[in-house]
Design an enzyme around this catalytic site. Structure first.
Site, PDB file in Angstrom:
ATOM      1  N   ASN A  96       0.800  -1.482  -0.094  1.00 14.84           N
ATOM      2  CA  ASN A  96       0.023  -0.253   0.092  1.00 14.84           C
ATOM      3  C   ASN A  96       0.807   1.141   0.094  1.00 14.84           C
ATOM      4  O   ASN A  96       1.404   1.517   1.110  1.00 14.84           O
ATOM      5  CB  ASN A  96      -0.864  -0.118   1.319  1.00 14.84           C
ATOM      6  CG  ASN A  96      -1.725   1.207   1.528  1.00 14.84           C
ATOM      7  OD1 ASN A  96      -1.843   2.046   0.778  1.00 14.84           O
ATOM      8  ND2 ASN A  96      -2.485   1.505   2.632  1.00 14.84           N
ATOM      9  N   TRP A  97       1.223   1.916  -1.368  1.00 16.18           N
ATOM     10  CA  TRP A  97       1.828   3.028  -1.263  1.00 16.18           C
ATOM     11  C   TRP A  97       1.436   4.399  -0.457  1.00 16.18           C
ATOM     12  O   TRP A  97       1.929   5.411  -0.514  1.00 16.18           O
ATOM     13  CB  TRP A  97       2.399   3.216  -2.621  1.00 16.18           C
ATOM     14  CG  TRP A  97       3.206   2.365  -3.327  1.00 16.18           C
ATOM     15  CD1 TRP A  97       3.709   1.237  -2.736  1.00 16.18           C
ATOM     16  CD2 TRP A  97       4.006   2.655  -4.578  1.00 16.18           C
ATOM     17  NE1 TRP A  97       4.674   0.727  -3.873  1.00 16.18           N
ATOM     18  CE2 TRP A  97       4.836   1.472  -4.715  1.00 16.18           C
ATOM     19  CE3 TRP A  97       4.065   3.562  -5.468  1.00 16.18           C
ATOM     20  CZ2 TRP A  97       5.725   1.471  -5.777  1.00 16.18           C
ATOM     21  CZ3 TRP A  97       5.079   3.393  -6.519  1.00 16.18           C
ATOM     22  CH2 TRP A  97       5.820   2.364  -6.560  1.00 16.18           C
ATOM     23  N   LYS A  98      -0.087   4.129  -0.264  1.00 21.39           N
ATOM     24  CA  LYS A  98      -0.775   5.477   0.221  1.00 21.39           C
ATOM     25  C   LYS A  98      -0.396   6.814  -0.571  1.00 21.39           C
ATOM     26  O   LYS A  98      -0.619   6.513  -1.674  1.00 21.39           O
ATOM     27  CB  LYS A  98      -0.200   5.715   1.566  1.00 21.39           C
ATOM     28  CG  LYS A  98      -0.052   4.511   2.506  1.00 21.39           C
ATOM     29  CD  LYS A  98       0.033   4.806   4.155  1.00 21.39           C
ATOM     30  CE  LYS A  98       0.327   3.539   4.844  1.00 21.39           C
ATOM     31  NZ  LYS A  98       0.054   3.515   6.326  1.00 21.39           N
TER      32      LYS A  98
ATOM     33  N   HIS B  20      -9.478   1.157   4.899  1.00 25.10           N
ATOM     34  CA  HIS B  20      -8.219   1.238   5.590  1.00 25.10           C
ATOM     35  C   HIS B  20      -8.503   2.269   6.987  1.00 25.10           C
ATOM     36  O   HIS B  20      -9.399   3.198   6.715  1.00 25.10           O
ATOM     37  CB  HIS B  20      -7.351   1.667   4.749  1.00 25.10           C
ATOM     38  CG  HIS B  20      -5.825   1.746   5.250  1.00 25.10           C
ATOM     39  ND1 HIS B  20      -5.434   2.692   6.272  1.00 25.10           N
ATOM     40  CD2 HIS B  20      -4.612   0.916   5.137  1.00 25.10           C
ATOM     41  CE1 HIS B  20      -4.164   2.640   6.454  1.00 25.10           C
ATOM     42  NE2 HIS B  20      -3.646   1.347   5.766  1.00 25.10           N
TER      43      HIS B  20
ATOM     44  N   GLU C 245      -6.845   4.626   7.829  1.00 20.86           N
ATOM     45  CA  GLU C 245      -6.801   6.107   7.390  1.00 20.86           C
ATOM     46  C   GLU C 245      -7.955   6.765   6.854  1.00 20.86           C
ATOM     47  O   GLU C 245      -8.354   7.769   6.951  1.00 20.86           O
ATOM     48  CB  GLU C 245      -5.492   6.152   6.846  1.00 20.86           C
ATOM     49  CG  GLU C 245      -4.048   6.214   7.622  1.00 20.86           C
ATOM     50  CD  GLU C 245      -2.690   5.466   6.788  1.00 20.86           C
ATOM     51  OE1 GLU C 245      -3.048   5.413   5.561  1.00 20.86           O
ATOM     52  OE2 GLU C 245      -2.054   5.148   7.503  1.00 20.86           O
TER      53      GLU C 245
ATOM     54  N   GLU D  89      -5.246  -4.943  10.528  1.00 20.21           N
ATOM     55  CA  GLU D  89      -4.483  -3.979  10.894  1.00 20.21           C
ATOM     56  C   GLU D  89      -4.551  -3.184  12.086  1.00 20.21           C
ATOM     57  O   GLU D  89      -5.393  -2.488  12.188  1.00 20.21           O
ATOM     58  CB  GLU D  89      -4.288  -3.022   9.684  1.00 20.21           C
ATOM     59  CG  GLU D  89      -4.274  -3.730   8.387  1.00 20.21           C
ATOM     60  CD  GLU D  89      -3.508  -2.545   7.272  1.00 20.21           C
ATOM     61  OE1 GLU D  89      -2.428  -2.861   6.941  1.00 20.21           O
ATOM     62  OE2 GLU D  89      -4.209  -1.819   7.253  1.00 20.21           O
TER      63      GLU D  89
ATOM     64  N   GLY E  51       2.511   2.017  10.768  1.00 20.58           N
ATOM     65  CA  GLY E  51       3.583   3.142  10.549  1.00 20.58           C
ATOM     66  C   GLY E  51       4.214   3.418  11.883  1.00 20.58           C
ATOM     67  O   GLY E  51       4.971   4.512  11.756  1.00 20.58           O
TER      68      GLY E  51
ATOM     69  N   SER F  67       3.461  -2.342  10.245  1.00 21.65           N
ATOM     70  CA  SER F  67       4.991  -2.292  10.511  1.00 21.65           C
ATOM     71  C   SER F  67       5.555  -3.549  10.147  1.00 21.65           C
ATOM     72  O   SER F  67       6.655  -4.083  10.693  1.00 21.65           O
ATOM     73  CB  SER F  67       5.005  -1.906  11.861  1.00 21.65           C
ATOM     74  OG  SER F  67       4.757  -0.613  12.134  1.00 21.65           O
TER      75      SER F  67
ATOM     76  N   GLY G 167       2.812  -1.236   4.280  1.00 19.01           N
ATOM     77  CA  GLY G 167       2.685   0.166   3.784  1.00 19.01           C
ATOM     78  C   GLY G 167       4.315   0.595   3.380  1.00 19.01           C
ATOM     79  O   GLY G 167       4.856   0.195   2.566  1.00 19.01           O
ATOM     80  N   GLY G 168       5.000   1.270   4.562  1.00 20.16           N
ATOM     81  CA  GLY G 168       6.193   1.912   4.261  1.00 20.16           C
ATOM     82  C   GLY G 168       7.243   1.056   3.794  1.00 20.16           C
ATOM     83  O   GLY G 168       7.908   1.315   2.844  1.00 20.16           O
TER      84      GLY G 168
HETATM   85  C1  PEP Z   1      -0.716   0.240   6.128  1.00 18.09           C
HETATM   86  O1  PEP Z   1      -0.906   1.206   5.732  1.00 18.09           O
HETATM   87  O2  PEP Z   1      -1.468  -0.442   5.600  1.00 18.09           O
HETATM   88  C2  PEP Z   1       0.397  -0.364   6.714  1.00 18.09           C
HETATM   89  C3  PEP Z   1       0.368  -1.798   7.137  1.00 18.09           C
HETATM   90  O3  PEP Z   1       1.643   0.665   6.940  1.00 18.09           O
HETATM   91  P1  PEP Z   1       2.865   0.288   7.600  1.00 18.09           P
HETATM   92  O4  PEP Z   1       3.209  -1.178   6.876  1.00 18.09           O
HETATM   93  O5  PEP Z   1       3.734   1.160   6.944  1.00 18.09           O
HETATM   94  O6  PEP Z   1       2.860   0.026   9.100  1.00 18.09           O
END
Ligand code: PEP
Length: 248
Positions: free
Chosen positions: A8-10, A93, A95, A163, A169, A208, A229-230
């Site tokens: 997920n590049w957001k 999600h 967010e 999640e 993050g 994470s 994500g990251g």
């Molecule tokens: C996400 O945004 O779905 C996520 C899991 O982010 P991260 O891996 O950066 O915690």
């Protein structure tokens, strides 16, 4: 069902970032993945990405509107994502739930829209830190599943992502025992709600995940892959997470 590692590049990535997609495509051609691979870039990049990666891995959106078209300035329909080259869409999600006030009922409507357009829905659930500390994580996630996952969901049209909001993050993750317990709980909630359809629906862990912890997390019972994500933004890190999936 093959595991799924989804990035997920957001709201990250310009045309120059397509180089990461090409690098991923080339690396997967050299060393095929033991799982399905998906990247969800910003919607602005999906069509260009589809031209670059030529089916080497799947592409997805990060949200969609419930309607197929209409006077909804700034929104994108599931049909538009499909038309651009997506085969998945992330829905609900945390967010989106937090910054856009998205309710579970809205997520369920978006899931039906995704199916209407021929997309697979990745429906996210997860508790806040306060809810976990209060011992409410199982109850919160079961309620989110009940309200966000339509009754017609099957393993062919839907993936669940667990999640924990406090792990996204932050570099913090639940313990392996906590992840396994939540995935077991989500599995029984899905079976209670959907019957046989809930038995083999993939349940991803997200929050994470990185190359250092992916092996342990992906090896846990009922963990059918990861939503990343990251660590999905850099091809090398994402590849190391993909490589942590054990061949079935
Ligand atoms: C996400 O945004 O779905 C996520 C899991 O982010 P991260 O891996 O950066 O915690």
């Amino acid at each position: 069902m093959a595991a799924l590692v989804a990035g997920n590049w957001k709201m990250n990535g310009l045309a120059a970032s397509l180089g990461e997609m090409v690098a991923l495509k080339d690396a997967l051609a050299r060393q095929p993945a033991a799982c399905d691979v998906l990247v969800c870039p910003p919607a602005t990049l999906i069509a260009q990405a589809a031209g670059c990666v030529k089916g080497a891995f799947a592409l997805g959106g990060q949200d969609c509107h419930a309607s197929p078209k209409g006077a909804f300035t700034g929104d994108l329909s599931a049909e538009m994502l499909k038309d651009a080259g997506a085969s998945y869409v992330i829905l609900g999600h945390s967010e989106r739930r937090h910054y856009h006030g998205e309710t579970s009922e809205a997520v369920a409507a978006k899931a039906r829209a995704a199916w209407r357009a021929g997309l697979k829905a990745i429906i996210c659930v997860g508790e806040s830190e306060a809810q976990r500390n209060a011992g409410d994580a199982p109850h919160v996630c079961a309620a989110q599943l009940d309200e966000s996952v339509p009754q017609e969901a099957t393993s062919a049209n839907t993936v669940i992502a667990y999640e924990p909001v406090w792990a996204i993050g932050t570099g913090r993750t639940p313990t392996s025992a906590e992840i396994a317990a939540m995935h077991a709980h989500i599995r029984s909630s899905l079976i209670a709600r959907l019957g046989a359809g809930g038995k083999d629906m993939l349940i991803l862990y997200g929050g994470s995940v990185n190359p250092g912890n992916a092996g342990e997390i992906l090896g846990l019972p009922e963990v059918g892959g990861a939503l990343v994500g990251g660590a999905s933004l850099k091809c090398d890190d994402f590849l190391r997470i993909i490589a942590a999936v054990n061949p079935a």
